[in-house]
Scaffold this active site. Sequence first.
Site, PDB file in Angstrom:
ATOM      1  N   ASP A  91     -35.850  -6.163  57.279  1.00 31.30           N
ATOM      2  CA  ASP A  91     -34.820  -7.228  56.799  1.00 31.30           C
ATOM      3  C   ASP A  91     -34.463  -7.933  58.015  1.00 31.30           C
ATOM      4  OD1 ASP A  91     -33.669  -8.434  54.617  1.00 31.30           O
ATOM      5  OD2 ASP A  91     -31.735  -7.799  55.452  1.00 31.30           O
ATOM      6  N   GLU A 118     -39.395  -9.183  58.387  1.00 30.73           N
ATOM      7  CA  GLU A 118     -39.174 -10.572  57.475  1.00 30.73           C
ATOM      8  C   GLU A 118     -38.925 -11.629  58.418  1.00 30.73           C
ATOM      9  OE1 GLU A 118     -36.205 -12.409  54.156  1.00 30.73           O
ATOM     10  OE2 GLU A 118     -35.562 -10.675  55.541  1.00 30.73           O
TER      11      GLU A 118
END
Length: 617
Positions: A354, A386
Amino acid sequence: MAPDSAYFNSWSEAYRRPFGAIQIGKSIFMAIDVRFAHVLRVELAIQKDGSGFEYVEMFQDGEDPIKYRIKYVTEGASGLYFYHFRITCQTDSGTRLYYYGKQADHCGGAGQLLDDPGAVSQYQLTCYAYSDPAPEWYTHGIIYHIFIDRFNNGNAFHRISNPKKNSFIYATEDDDPYYIRDSKGHIVRWDFFGGNLKGIIDKLHELHQFGVTILYLSPIFEASSNHRYNTADFTKIDPMIGDRPIFEKLIKKAKRLNIRIILDGVFNHVGADSVYFNRFGTYGNGGAYNDTRSAYYNWFTFHHYPDSYDSWWAVDDLPTVKKDLPAYRHFIFDSDQSIVSQWTEAGIGGWRLDVADELPDDFIAGIRRAVDRHSNGNDRKVLIGEVWEDASNKIAYGKRRHYLEGGMLHGAMNYPVRHLIIDLIEQRISARSAARQLLTLKSNYPPEAFNAAMNNIGSHDTERILTVFNGNEEKLKLAIWLLMTLPGVPCIYYGDEAGLTGGKDPENRRFYPWGRENQRIKQIYYQAAQARRHDLNLQSGDFLPFSIGDLFGFVRFRSQEYWTMLLLNPTSIEQPVHWDERFDETGGSRLLEAMRLFLPVGLSLAPCSLRVICNNS
């Protein structure tokens, strides 16, 4: 070429080879055609990222006097080079300088001649440290992204396991998600539907039959929210979704179906309501918020203790952690008992990181080393990040990132391709622009990273793709086929294949409509997924995009005998395929010319349609 002109094409091997990114230390050949009356000097102006320009003289070709050549050797650490060309000419009024750089769209390929150095857009040359391919099970696979709370409840009578305090449960699974916020916009009651790991286990065979080979799960660790990006305890699975034995059962049963599990690693921040921060006293008297003597106090940056502290995007529910702190690194990845090691050892296929932009490069490299320690020849792990932009040249917090140059990410989430697919189908960009943007990505990324990109047309952070197209299923069909056939690994956001709609959070997180799926859309996804699963050209073939007027096309090929071509008409009128009018951005491909024999005579494409032509002879 017209008088007083120049020509270079970064995608043509006649002007630059090899194509695209290269390994550091290797040489690259460049040539430029220059047609001026009195050329005094032609130079390659090149700079290593962060350094000044080096002007290297190019030499005239003995057999072709308008062509100037050079072989340039890259050196030092991996990273980016940027370059353009400088041409010095003699005119009646004296010496004059010209510059050749990228076109105004900032894509590679053929560029433009300018007389203003401030207007030059430079070409990019990516130099990676070493070849770093993702595992084949990943690059040949199809990913299914599950937001766990919203997928399926596997309990008897859909009973909710371990409901949380100060939350609410929806009356039915077809209710619309809704947040209860206070006057400052903070969520004060989290909402839950009750999806859990048992529910995923129950649907494994259905997902397998659909063509799914990889499950990417939203965070599984204990947290107060439904999305669980505000981790409360990295060592525990959230009791609402299951426990360690159930998780191990999921891994075991998925493995029998050749399905791997990718976990969401949220290591930039934790929850304010966590054992580490403990702002609300949920975890007793400890935690950084309550005790400056806490083992976790130094994890956080306080400006005015305890109420003012660094948090992700100033969201005080998400206090950020000091990623350079040895104790935190030891906890996350730098020990055999670390969080990454513990959960990777459990048998998962890898991690998606993330907000990778928030993690320092050496932090990501440390996670990769931990992941690699659990890889072997038959069971290599994958690490995806990400990143919302071109990950090859991303700058975050004033620093150039080196995600894809070896030893960090295998690949990144491919949001640039999502934007391109939508813009092409909505005709906000031309077919030629789409081809140019895709070739730019291909040339910027190391080949292995280009093929390992996690492609998506929707995620928990975006509007549902059917909503983007205002319910137009013909447009959706085009997007689905592009998702499944473009280079990279296709990722289906749960429920998109069932026709779920919704704007941004929370509308894009509705519960899966079991028994109420849009069967037309599901069949489109199934057919495209099966094409991907059974056509090796689509799994591992090279990639060459082109345009024919308003038509967009590309070919995925393993050789001149094994290829698959897609032609797409995003317009609202029927379009004939005038093959002789195709525009190949690489300056001319023998492969494309050979494909003429396989095109049906008088081929045309209906409005908002596509055609797939295969040759596997």
